[in-house]
Scaffold this active site. Structure first.
Site, PDB file in Angstrom:
ATOM      1  N   ALA A  25       5.153 -30.236  -2.287  1.00 32.95           N
ATOM      2  CA  ALA A  25       4.947 -29.369  -1.132  1.00 32.95           C
ATOM      3  C   ALA A  25       3.488 -29.307  -0.730  1.00 32.95           C
ATOM      4  O   ALA A  25       2.597 -29.539  -1.530  1.00 32.95           O
ATOM      5  CB  ALA A  25       5.409 -27.960  -1.510  1.00 32.95           C
ATOM      6  N   ASP A 139       8.986 -23.694 -15.334  1.00 33.14           N
ATOM      7  CA  ASP A 139       7.737 -24.412 -15.051  1.00 33.14           C
ATOM      8  C   ASP A 139       6.542 -23.464 -15.145  1.00 33.14           C
ATOM      9  O   ASP A 139       5.629 -23.512 -14.316  1.00 33.14           O
ATOM     10  CB  ASP A 139       7.810 -25.062 -13.665  1.00 33.14           C
ATOM     11  CG  ASP A 139       6.788 -26.196 -13.510  1.00 33.14           C
ATOM     12  OD1 ASP A 139       6.272 -26.681 -14.547  1.00 33.14           O
ATOM     13  OD2 ASP A 139       6.514 -26.593 -12.367  1.00 33.14           O
TER      14      ASP A 139
HETATM   15  P1  ATP Z   1       4.137 -28.427  -8.310  1.00 29.91           P
HETATM   16  O1  ATP Z   1       3.502 -29.742  -8.166  1.00 29.91           O
HETATM   17  O2  ATP Z   1       3.439 -27.552  -9.362  1.00 29.91           O
HETATM   18  O3  ATP Z   1       5.590 -28.478  -8.523  1.00 29.91           O
HETATM   19  P2  ATP Z   1       4.862 -27.480  -5.675  1.00 29.91           P
HETATM   20  O4  ATP Z   1       4.843 -28.750  -4.910  1.00 29.91           O
HETATM   21  O5  ATP Z   1       6.197 -26.947  -6.049  1.00 29.91           O
HETATM   22  O6  ATP Z   1       3.930 -27.623  -6.952  1.00 29.91           O
HETATM   23  P3  ATP Z   1       3.589 -24.905  -5.341  1.00 29.91           P
HETATM   24  O7  ATP Z   1       3.159 -24.900  -6.778  1.00 29.91           O
HETATM   25  O8  ATP Z   1       4.579 -23.864  -4.973  1.00 29.91           O
HETATM   26  O9  ATP Z   1       4.083 -26.379  -4.889  1.00 29.91           O
HETATM   27  O10 ATP Z   1       2.321 -24.748  -4.406  1.00 29.91           O
HETATM   28  C1  ATP Z   1       1.241 -25.656  -4.451  1.00 29.91           C
HETATM   29  C2  ATP Z   1      -0.080 -24.891  -4.407  1.00 29.91           C
HETATM   30  O11 ATP Z   1      -0.158 -24.135  -3.187  1.00 29.91           O
HETATM   31  C3  ATP Z   1      -0.244 -23.846  -5.518  1.00 29.91           C
HETATM   32  O12 ATP Z   1      -0.784 -24.400  -6.694  1.00 29.91           O
HETATM   33  C4  ATP Z   1      -1.171 -22.832  -4.868  1.00 29.91           C
HETATM   34  O13 ATP Z   1      -2.517 -23.240  -4.961  1.00 29.91           O
HETATM   35  C5  ATP Z   1      -0.780 -22.872  -3.404  1.00 29.91           C
HETATM   36  N1  ATP Z   1       0.195 -21.798  -3.092  1.00 29.91           N
HETATM   37  C6  ATP Z   1       1.524 -21.809  -3.343  1.00 29.91           C
HETATM   38  N2  ATP Z   1       2.111 -20.677  -2.932  1.00 29.91           N
HETATM   39  C7  ATP Z   1       1.130 -19.920  -2.396  1.00 29.91           C
HETATM   40  C8  ATP Z   1       1.095 -18.615  -1.788  1.00 29.91           C
HETATM   41  N3  ATP Z   1       2.196 -17.898  -1.648  1.00 29.91           N
HETATM   42  N4  ATP Z   1      -0.095 -18.149  -1.330  1.00 29.91           N
HETATM   43  C9  ATP Z   1      -1.224 -18.899  -1.472  1.00 29.91           C
HETATM   44  N5  ATP Z   1      -1.257 -20.128  -2.028  1.00 29.91           N
HETATM   45  C10 ATP Z   1      -0.101 -20.641  -2.495  1.00 29.91           C
END
Ligand code: ATP
Length: 361
Positions: A25, A139
């Site tokens: 994401a 996780d």
């Molecule tokens: P991963 O690779 O760990 O699976 P992901 O692709 O599922 O990550 P997230 O971990 O949900 O994505 O979000 C990526 C990054 O975006 C987080 O590490 C954080 O820095 C930022 N982030 C996520 N949610 C929020 C939020 N609600 N407010 C501010 N920053 C956020």
């Protein structure tokens, strides 16, 4: 069942700067046009068809959304809205502005165990609430523990990223090999049936790191890390734990237990004397002990470096992938359907699919 709105997210929100990126994401600050409120928009690509290797299954996203709806708690990120277009789903989440807990702590000169415990207590409360609803995060790691606002006198913890979370149904046997090597429980590696106890193992690892700056099972390679977990190869090395209370070590020891049924639950953790001291001696011990800040700062700097390295590696791969796909013009129809998702021969699918073993330790 969660509602995925078919409207264009940009009709309702102005899309702003990138706040962070993960394997799946990109998260951006978004500005709600009707109210002027700021939120975080998590943009996730949907897998286009069965042969795609990039993007997420819609069913997986439905589970993430359903889970977020089910766990409204002060220490868990809140989901406001969900939009869906042909290629992506956008989760509109509460905006968290305080950054990661570990970064916040690493900026301090020193931290007493009693101060660290204030954060642990909030993590455990959020987790205990999830677990009471039979939802497991799967996780838990420093990147997924954030602070809602770092300038508040007592910053509030927010658990994020429910992309691997699972809601257990009565009698269900669930196995998964996803997770991040340093933090995963032995039963995940063994492909045994899982439970809420898997999260508690991760809490043990996180607490160990928080107090010592040392990752208990970290090897030179992911394989070595996984082997260390299986054989429970960890110790409280004196030079790292000289400032740690015996209660803190006892707390960790009751979490880093191989048999999941013997591990402390979140509820039990909240009653452990390290978190909830009963006697004056216990209170005094917590106030005399502190975290190993020098070692913790080093751990955090290395962790941040690895995160940016992984991100650059992933961007390079995506650029190459794109070039590779553009170069192909005469692929057969099915292959063409899939072409923008195909990875090359030396690929590491773990970094691009929602299977994270060996992707970001
Ligand atoms: P991963 O690779 O760990 O699976 P992901 O692709 O599922 O990550 P997230 O971990 O949900 O994505 O979000 C990526 C990054 O975006 C987080 O590490 C954080 O820095 C930022 N982030 C996520 N949610 C929020 C939020 N609600 N407010 C501010 N920053 C956020």
């Amino acid at each position: 069942m969660a509602v995925f709105k078919p409207e264009n997210v940009e009709e309702f929100y102005e899309i702003g700067e990138v706040l962070g990126s993960g394997h799946f994401a990109q998260v951006r600050k978004v500005h709600e046009r009707a109210t002027g409120t700021y939120w975080a928009g998590k943009f996730l690509k949907i897998r286009k068809n069965a042969c795609s290797r990039l993007g997420l299954d819609r069913s997986r996203l439905e589970e993430e959304v359903d889970i977020l709806h089910a766990i409204q708690h002060p220490n868990i990120i809140t989901l406001k809205d969900v939009f869906e277009s042909r290629a992506e789903v956008v989760l509109v989440l509460e905006l968290v502005t305080g950054g990661e807990l570990f970064d916040f702590i690493a900026e301090k000169e020193n931290l007493l165990e009693s101060e660290a415990i204030e954060f642990m207590e909030q993590i455990l409360k959020g987790l205990g609430f999830m677990h009471s609803k039979n939802i497991v995060h799967f996780d838990l790691k420093p990147e997924n523990i954030m602070l809602s606002d770092r300038v508040a006198p007592h910053p509030n913890i927010k658990l994020i990223d429910f992309g691997l979370a699972h809601r257990f149904h009565q009698g269900e046997e669930y196995r998964s090999s996803s997770g991040t090597p340093q933090y995963i429980a032995p039963e995940v590696i063994a492909s045994d049936p899982l439970s809420t106890a898997a999260d508690m193992w991760s809490i043990g690892v996180i607490t160990f790191i928080l107090l010592s700056g040392l990752s208990p099972f970290q090897g030179d390679t992911d394989d070595e890390t996984l082997r260390n977990i299986i054989v429970m190869n960890y110790e409280f090395a004196a030079q790292y734990f000289s400032m740690t209370s015996s209660m803190a070590k006892d707390f960790i020891q009751k979490l880093l237990v191989k048999d999941p049924s013997e591990r402390m639950t979140a509820e039990e953790c909240l009653l452990h004397p390290w978190i909830k001291p009963i006697t004056r001696t216990q209170v005094a011990k917590r106030n005399r002990s502190s975290i190993n800040m020098k070692s913790f700062k080093k751990f955090n700097a290395r962790r941040k470096w690895k995160m940016s390295y992984n991100m650059v590696w992933m961007c390079n791969r995506l650029v190459r992938l794109n070039l590779l796909c553009k170069g192909r013009s005469e692929a057969d129809p099915l292959e063409r359907q899939c072409e923008s998702d195909v990875e090359d021969g030396e690929s590491k699918p773990a970094s691009l699919l929602r299977r994270r073993l060996s992707s970001s330790s």
